[in-house]
Design a protein around this motif. Structure first.
Motif, PDB file in Angstrom:
ATOM      1  N   GLY A  72     135.762 -12.693  31.787  1.00 30.42           N
ATOM      2  CA  GLY A  72     135.762 -13.093  33.182  1.00 30.42           C
ATOM      3  C   GLY A  72     135.024 -12.142  34.108  1.00 30.42           C
ATOM      4  N   SER A  73     134.350 -11.164  33.552  1.00 30.31           N
ATOM      5  CA  SER A  73     133.660 -10.165  34.370  1.00 30.31           C
ATOM      6  C   SER A  73     132.425 -10.752  35.042  1.00 30.31           C
ATOM      7  CB  SER A  73     133.246  -8.967  33.506  1.00 30.31           C
ATOM      8  OG  SER A  73     132.542  -8.031  34.287  1.00 30.31           O
ATOM      9  N   SER A  74     132.270 -10.460  36.319  1.00 25.65           N
ATOM     10  CA  SER A  74     131.083 -10.915  37.051  1.00 25.65           C
ATOM     11  C   SER A  74     129.910  -9.961  36.848  1.00 25.65           C
ATOM     12  CB  SER A  74     131.407 -11.049  38.539  1.00 25.65           C
ATOM     13  OG  SER A  74     131.808  -9.800  39.055  1.00 25.65           O
ATOM     14  N   THR A  75     130.171  -8.815  36.222  1.00 22.86           N
ATOM     15  CA  THR A  75     129.125  -7.841  35.930  1.00 22.86           C
ATOM     16  C   THR A  75     128.955  -7.717  34.416  1.00 22.86           C
ATOM     17  OG1 THR A  75     130.700  -6.008  35.929  1.00 22.86           O
ATOM     18  CG2 THR A  75     129.615  -6.491  38.012  1.00 22.86           C
ATOM     19  N   PRO A  76     127.787  -7.248  33.962  1.00 18.84           N
ATOM     20  CA  PRO A  76     127.596  -7.021  32.528  1.00 18.84           C
ATOM     21  C   PRO A  76     128.636  -6.029  31.991  1.00 18.84           C
ATOM     22  CG  PRO A  76     125.499  -6.907  33.671  1.00 18.84           C
ATOM     23  CD  PRO A  76     126.570  -6.950  34.722  1.00 18.84           C
ATOM     24  N   VAL A  77     128.957  -6.159  30.701  1.00 16.07           N
ATOM     25  CA  VAL A  77     129.999  -5.344  30.078  1.00 16.07           C
ATOM     26  C   VAL A  77     129.456  -4.681  28.816  1.00 16.07           C
ATOM     27  CG1 VAL A  77     132.305  -5.367  29.030  1.00 16.07           C
ATOM     28  CG2 VAL A  77     131.785  -6.918  30.915  1.00 16.07           C
ATOM     29  N   LEU A  78     129.723  -3.389  28.681  1.00 16.64           N
ATOM     30  CA  LEU A  78     129.435  -2.651  27.451  1.00 16.64           C
ATOM     31  C   LEU A  78     130.781  -2.327  26.817  1.00 16.64           C
ATOM     32  CD1 LEU A  78     127.366  -1.191  25.591  1.00 16.64           C
ATOM     33  CD2 LEU A  78     127.810   0.863  26.970  1.00 16.64           C
ATOM     34  N   ILE A  79     130.991  -2.795  25.578  1.00 20.60           N
ATOM     35  CA  ILE A  79     132.241  -2.529  24.868  1.00 20.60           C
ATOM     36  C   ILE A  79     131.980  -1.522  23.763  1.00 20.60           C
ATOM     37  CG2 ILE A  79     134.168  -3.489  23.560  1.00 20.60           C
ATOM     38  CD1 ILE A  79     133.410  -6.240  24.637  1.00 20.60           C
ATOM     39  N   ASP A  80     132.820  -0.497  23.720  1.00 18.42           N
ATOM     40  CA  ASP A  80     132.792   0.517  22.675  1.00 18.42           C
ATOM     41  C   ASP A  80     133.981   0.263  21.759  1.00 18.42           C
ATOM     42  OD1 ASP A  80     132.681   2.831  21.125  1.00 18.42           O
ATOM     43  OD2 ASP A  80     133.382   4.151  22.728  1.00 18.42           O
ATOM     44  N   PHE A  81     133.710  -0.222  20.534  1.00 15.19           N
ATOM     45  CA  PHE A  81     134.761  -0.398  19.535  1.00 15.19           C
ATOM     46  C   PHE A  81     134.880   0.916  18.781  1.00 15.19           C
ATOM     47  CE2 PHE A  81     133.614  -4.757  20.371  1.00 15.19           C
ATOM     48  CZ  PHE A  81     134.818  -5.436  20.262  1.00 15.19           C
ATOM     49  N   PHE A  82     136.092   1.481  18.748  1.00 14.52           N
ATOM     50  CA  PHE A  82     136.287   2.817  18.184  1.00 14.52           C
ATOM     51  C   PHE A  82     137.633   2.914  17.462  1.00 14.52           C
ATOM     52  CE2 PHE A  82     138.918   3.005  21.841  1.00 14.52           C
ATOM     53  CZ  PHE A  82     139.850   4.004  21.609  1.00 14.52           C
ATOM     54  N   ALA A  83     137.824   4.056  16.790  1.00 19.12           N
ATOM     55  CA  ALA A  83     139.121   4.430  16.227  1.00 19.12           C
ATOM     56  C   ALA A  83     139.282   5.930  16.450  1.00 19.12           C
ATOM     57  CB  ALA A  83     139.187   4.105  14.739  1.00 19.12           C
ATOM     58  N   ASN A  84     140.505   6.375  16.628  1.00 22.15           N
ATOM     59  CA  ASN A  84     140.762   7.790  16.908  1.00 22.15           C
ATOM     60  C   ASN A  84     140.347   8.710  15.766  1.00 22.15           C
ATOM     61  OD1 ASN A  84     141.815   7.351  19.499  1.00 22.15           O
ATOM     62  ND2 ASN A  84     143.824   6.863  18.662  1.00 22.15           N
ATOM     63  N   TRP A  85     140.373   8.245  14.542  1.00 23.85           N
ATOM     64  CA  TRP A  85     140.020   9.058  13.375  1.00 23.85           C
ATOM     65  C   TRP A  85     138.513   9.116  13.122  1.00 23.85           C
ATOM     66  CZ3 TRP A  85     137.265   5.857  10.387  1.00 23.85           C
ATOM     67  CH2 TRP A  85     137.573   4.503  10.426  1.00 23.85           C
ATOM     68  N   CYS A  86     137.742   8.324  13.823  1.00 23.28           N
ATOM     69  CA  CYS A  86     136.301   8.176  13.589  1.00 23.28           C
ATOM     70  C   CYS A  86     135.504   9.305  14.272  1.00 23.28           C
ATOM     71  CB  CYS A  86     135.860   6.805  14.109  1.00 23.28           C
ATOM     72  SG  CYS A  86     134.089   6.542  14.161  1.00 23.28           S
ATOM     73  N   MET A  87     134.901  10.182  13.472  1.00 20.49           N
ATOM     74  CA  MET A  87     134.149  11.309  14.027  1.00 20.49           C
ATOM     75  C   MET A  87     132.903  10.854  14.800  1.00 20.49           C
ATOM     76  SD  MET A  87     134.236  14.423  14.723  1.00 20.49           S
ATOM     77  CE  MET A  87     135.638  14.885  13.748  1.00 20.49           C
ATOM     78  N   PRO A  88     132.102   9.897  14.301  1.00 19.24           N
ATOM     79  CA  PRO A  88     130.966   9.431  15.107  1.00 19.24           C
ATOM     80  C   PRO A  88     131.415   8.819  16.437  1.00 19.24           C
ATOM     81  CG  PRO A  88     130.656   8.788  12.828  1.00 19.24           C
ATOM     82  CD  PRO A  88     132.051   9.341  12.937  1.00 19.24           C
ATOM     83  N   CYS A  89     132.596   8.192  16.449  1.00 22.80           N
ATOM     84  CA  CYS A  89     133.138   7.638  17.700  1.00 22.80           C
ATOM     85  C   CYS A  89     133.411   8.768  18.695  1.00 22.80           C
ATOM     86  CB  CYS A  89     134.430   6.870  17.439  1.00 22.80           C
ATOM     87  SG  CYS A  89     134.255   5.459  16.339  1.00 22.80           S
ATOM     88  N   LYS A  90     133.955   9.861  18.195  1.00 29.87           N
ATOM     89  CA  LYS A  90     134.241  11.011  19.058  1.00 29.87           C
ATOM     90  C   LYS A  90     132.956  11.628  19.584  1.00 29.87           C
ATOM     91  CE  LYS A  90     138.611  12.112  16.888  1.00 29.87           C
ATOM     92  NZ  LYS A  90     139.430  13.118  16.208  1.00 29.87           N
ATOM     93  N   MET A  91     131.910  11.621  18.765  1.00 25.22           N
ATOM     94  CA  MET A  91     130.620  12.157  19.204  1.00 25.22           C
ATOM     95  C   MET A  91     129.979  11.247  20.255  1.00 25.22           C
ATOM     96  SD  MET A  91     129.255  13.308  15.414  1.00 25.22           S
ATOM     97  CE  MET A  91     127.567  13.074  15.851  1.00 25.22           C
ATOM     98  N   LEU A  92     130.228   9.957  20.157  1.00 25.30           N
ATOM     99  CA  LEU A  92     129.648   8.992  21.088  1.00 25.30           C
ATOM    100  C   LEU A  92     130.391   8.962  22.428  1.00 25.30           C
ATOM    101  CD1 LEU A  92     127.478   6.774  21.376  1.00 25.30           C
ATOM    102  CD2 LEU A  92     129.158   5.164  20.461  1.00 25.30           C
ATOM    103  N   ALA A  93     131.655   9.318  22.432  1.00 25.50           N
ATOM    104  CA  ALA A  93     132.496   9.208  23.637  1.00 25.50           C
ATOM    105  C   ALA A  93     131.898   9.866  24.883  1.00 25.50           C
ATOM    106  CB  ALA A  93     133.893   9.737  23.350  1.00 25.50           C
ATOM    107  N   PRO A  94     131.384  11.117  24.811  1.00 22.54           N
ATOM    108  CA  PRO A  94     130.811  11.704  26.039  1.00 22.54           C
ATOM    109  C   PRO A  94     129.572  10.967  26.542  1.00 22.54           C
ATOM    110  CG  PRO A  94     130.922  13.346  24.258  1.00 22.54           C
ATOM    111  CD  PRO A  94     131.406  12.055  23.716  1.00 22.54           C
TER     112      PRO A  94
END
Length: 103
Positions: free
Chosen positions: A17-39
């Motif tokens: 329902g967003s009127s603006t574009p959306v970027l979704i980050d699918f992650f898991a707490n144990w995922c090291m590449p996810c942690k690197m991508l977070a910042p």
């Protein structure tokens, strides 16, 4: 803009329902590449007005991960008007994400 934690209960409102574009980050707490991508995702959320940045924890929201056929982490999905425009799997740098957002 702050990053929004999306769950099944607020997915329709925040993403579809967003009127603006959306970027979704699918992650898991144990995922090291996810942690690197977070910042990097944090920087993108601060730099791009008119973009809603969300994140979905695949462990707590497996139905949403399944709906988007998430097989690897991290996965970024860019949507406009509820339609997937671009997708990136694995760690990527800021320039790759910026290029995604131009679609």
């Amino acid at each position: 803009m702050a990053i929004i934690d999306v769950k099944k209960t607020n997915f329709e409102k925040e993403v579809l329902g967003s009127s603006t574009p959306v970027l979704i980050d699918f992650f898991a707490n144990w995922c090291m590449p996810c942690k690197m991508l977070a910042p990097i995702i944090q920087e993108i959320s601060k730099e791009h007005n008119g973009l809603k940045v969300c994140r979905i924890n695949v462990e707590s929201e497996p139905e949403l991960a399944e709906a988007f056929q998430i097989m690897s982490l991290p996965t970024l999905i860019y949507l406009k008007d509820g339609i997937v425009k671009e997708q990136s799997v694995g760690f990527c740098n800021k320039e790759v994400i910026k290029k995604m957002l131009k679609q």
